[in-house]
Write a protein that holds these residues in place. Structure first.
Motif, PDB file in Angstrom:
ATOM      1  N   LEU A   1     -12.300 -28.155 -47.315  1.00  0.00           N
ATOM      2  CA  LEU A   1     -11.445 -26.983 -47.190  1.00  0.00           C
ATOM      3  C   LEU A   1     -10.508 -26.764 -48.377  1.00  0.00           C
ATOM      4  N   VAL A   2     -10.071 -27.853 -48.999  1.00  0.00           N
ATOM      5  CA  VAL A   2      -9.064 -27.753 -50.062  1.00  0.00           C
ATOM      6  C   VAL A   2      -9.458 -26.794 -51.188  1.00  0.00           C
ATOM      7  N   PRO A   3     -10.693 -26.859 -51.708  1.00  0.00           N
ATOM      8  CA  PRO A   3     -11.039 -25.938 -52.809  1.00  0.00           C
ATOM      9  C   PRO A   3     -10.903 -24.469 -52.429  1.00  0.00           C
ATOM     10  N   VAL A   4     -11.192 -24.140 -51.185  1.00  0.00           N
ATOM     11  CA  VAL A   4     -11.067 -22.746 -50.750  1.00  0.00           C
ATOM     12  C   VAL A   4      -9.607 -22.389 -50.518  1.00  0.00           C
ATOM     13  N   LEU A   5      -8.878 -23.272 -49.845  1.00  0.00           N
ATOM     14  CA  LEU A   5      -7.474 -23.006 -49.532  1.00  0.00           C
ATOM     15  C   LEU A   5      -6.624 -22.867 -50.787  1.00  0.00           C
ATOM     16  N   ASN A   6      -6.961 -23.626 -51.816  1.00  0.00           N
ATOM     17  CA  ASN A   6      -6.173 -23.596 -53.053  1.00  0.00           C
ATOM     18  C   ASN A   6      -6.479 -22.394 -53.932  1.00  0.00           C
ATOM     19  N   HIS A   7      -7.524 -21.645 -53.617  1.00  0.00           N
ATOM     20  CA  HIS A   7      -7.908 -20.519 -54.461  1.00  0.00           C
ATOM     21  C   HIS A   7      -8.096 -19.235 -53.665  1.00  0.00           C
ATOM     22  N   SER A   8      -7.426 -19.156 -52.520  1.00  0.00           N
ATOM     23  CA  SER A   8      -7.601 -17.986 -51.671  1.00  0.00           C
ATOM     24  C   SER A   8      -6.264 -17.411 -51.244  1.00  0.00           C
ATOM     25  N   CYS A   9      -6.217 -16.103 -51.144  1.00  0.00           N
ATOM     26  CA  CYS A   9      -5.038 -15.428 -50.617  1.00  0.00           C
ATOM     27  C   CYS A   9      -5.286 -14.990 -49.168  1.00  0.00           C
ATOM     28  N   CYS A  10      -6.469 -15.319 -48.644  1.00  0.00           N
ATOM     29  CA  CYS A  10      -6.853 -14.935 -47.286  1.00  0.00           C
ATOM     30  C   CYS A  10      -6.804 -16.140 -46.354  1.00  0.00           C
ATOM     31  N   PRO A  11      -6.615 -15.908 -45.068  1.00  0.00           N
ATOM     32  CA  PRO A  11      -6.735 -17.019 -44.119  1.00  0.00           C
ATOM     33  C   PRO A  11      -8.164 -17.543 -44.098  1.00  0.00           C
TER      34      PRO A  11
ATOM     35  N   ALA B   1     -12.037 -31.669 -31.718  1.00  0.00           N
ATOM     36  CA  ALA B   1     -12.891 -31.845 -32.899  1.00  0.00           C
ATOM     37  C   ALA B   1     -13.877 -30.710 -33.069  1.00  0.00           C
ATOM     38  N   HIS B   2     -14.185 -29.984 -32.000  1.00  0.00           N
ATOM     39  CA  HIS B   2     -15.151 -28.895 -32.075  1.00  0.00           C
ATOM     40  C   HIS B   2     -14.469 -27.530 -31.936  1.00  0.00           C
ATOM     41  N   LEU B   3     -13.156 -27.504 -32.160  1.00  0.00           N
ATOM     42  CA  LEU B   3     -12.422 -26.244 -32.045  1.00  0.00           C
ATOM     43  C   LEU B   3     -12.210 -25.626 -33.424  1.00  0.00           C
ATOM     44  N   PRO B   4     -12.370 -24.321 -33.550  1.00  0.00           N
ATOM     45  CA  PRO B   4     -12.119 -23.662 -34.837  1.00  0.00           C
ATOM     46  C   PRO B   4     -10.624 -23.649 -35.167  1.00  0.00           C
ATOM     47  N   ALA B   5     -10.318 -23.680 -36.451  1.00  0.00           N
ATOM     48  CA  ALA B   5      -8.928 -23.658 -36.903  1.00  0.00           C
ATOM     49  C   ALA B   5      -8.763 -22.590 -37.977  1.00  0.00           C
ATOM     50  N   LEU B   6      -7.857 -21.647 -37.719  1.00  0.00           N
ATOM     51  CA  LEU B   6      -7.572 -20.586 -38.675  1.00  0.00           C
ATOM     52  C   LEU B   6      -6.363 -21.014 -39.502  1.00  0.00           C
ATOM     53  N   ILE B   7      -6.579 -21.212 -40.800  1.00  0.00           N
ATOM     54  CA  ILE B   7      -5.540 -21.768 -41.677  1.00  0.00           C
ATOM     55  C   ILE B   7      -5.090 -20.701 -42.675  1.00  0.00           C
ATOM     56  N   PHE B   8      -3.787 -20.454 -42.695  1.00  0.00           N
ATOM     57  CA  PHE B   8      -3.229 -19.453 -43.607  1.00  0.00           C
ATOM     58  C   PHE B   8      -2.652 -20.134 -44.842  1.00  0.00           C
ATOM     59  N   PRO B   9      -2.838 -19.548 -46.032  1.00  0.00           N
ATOM     60  CA  PRO B   9      -2.199 -20.099 -47.233  1.00  0.00           C
ATOM     61  C   PRO B   9      -0.687 -20.087 -47.048  1.00  0.00           C
ATOM     62  N   CYS B  10      -0.009 -21.095 -47.579  1.00  0.00           N
ATOM     63  CA  CYS B  10       1.466 -21.136 -47.462  1.00  0.00           C
ATOM     64  C   CYS B  10       2.091 -20.041 -48.307  1.00  0.00           C
TER      65      CYS B  10
END
Length: 255
Positions: A112-122, A246-255
């Motif tokens: 997830l880190v490569p996407v989270l560090n380069h995205s402005c979207c959740p 462990a099988h639940l989706p998680a929506l993560i927003f950039p800080c």
């Protein structure tokens, strides 16, 4: 809602995330863009085949289930070669990124880190086996620092899907707990008009809180910010496979 972007690397978990995105796109009545991110050496070997041909392989049944749909757009690797994630988001008017994840907690974070560090979207992380039937969405945050854009996004999404959504007020380390009446007053002042319910949590341990929310309160869709303490609380367990979340989706927003 803006379009959904699926980051697909032709692995099994990505295919599951693609099917998940198709279901979510139908519910939200929005387009799904599928971006092939196969590494360049593999892409060069397959340069004579289109991305559509790759997805028609027997291991990828999603395409057969959605033939004729106008809401699924498959991009070739070469179409996006050299484009940054920001450029892709702008070009295709993306409002949400979906990525399939698998493995241990550490492996999930690395994915997830490569996407989270380069995205402005959740970013929606979808483990294989995540249920398509979302009923109870939960935003984990200290109310004092809860983001209005996250609450707005969650309120609109839950309304469009016809599901329950709550803000679970989890006190940050070093801060005093909020009394229920005070928390209610702050919530009404900050988020008047939102569809979310407020649940004032007294437990500070994020891992215990996640366990209770998943197993007792039946939260089946977590929403949180890109903060290490929250992500660790969601995934840093000794045996992920035996945990309900462990099988639940998680929506993560950039800080």
């Amino acid at each position: 809602m803006k379009a959904i972007l699926v980051v697909h690397n032709l692995k099994k978990e990505s295919n599951y995330a693609l099917t998940y995105a198709g279901n979510l796109g139908d519910k939200l009545k929005t387009k799904v863009i599928v971006m092939n991110t196969v590494p360049e050496p593999m892409s060069v070997q397959q340069s004579d085949a289109t991305t559509q041909d790759i997805f028609d392989d027997e291991d990828f049944s999603f395409k057969d289930q959605n033939k004729g749909t106008e809401k699924i757009v498959f991009l070739n690797y070469l179409d996006t070669l050299g484009m940054s994630l920001h450029a892709s988001i702008a070009k295709y008017d993306i409002g949400l990124i979906i990525k399939g994840v698998s493995g241990t907690a550490r492996e999930i974070n690395e994915q997830l880190v490569p996407v989270l560090n380069h995205s402005c979207c959740p970013l929606l992380a979808v483990p294989e086996g995540a249920s398509f039937n979302i009923t109870n969405m939960g935003y984990l945050a200290d109310l004092r620092y809860a983001k209005k854009d996250i609450v707005s996004f969650l309120s609109k999404t839950s309304e469009a899907m016809g599901v329950k959504a709550s803000l679970f007020n989890i006190t940050e380390s070093g801060l005093p707990h909020m009394h229920n009446d005070y928390a209610d007053a702050v919530f009404r002042q900050m988020f008047a008009g939102s569809r979310l319910n407020l649940v004032n949590i007294k437990e500070r341990n994020i891992m215990k809180t996640v366990d209770v929310l998943a197993n007792i309160m039946r939260v089946d869709f977590f929403v949180l910010s890109n903060r290490s303490s929250q992500l660790n609380g969601l995934w840093d367990w000794e045996n992920m496979e035996n945990e309900e979340h462990a099988h639940l989706p998680a929506l993560i927003f950039p800080c």
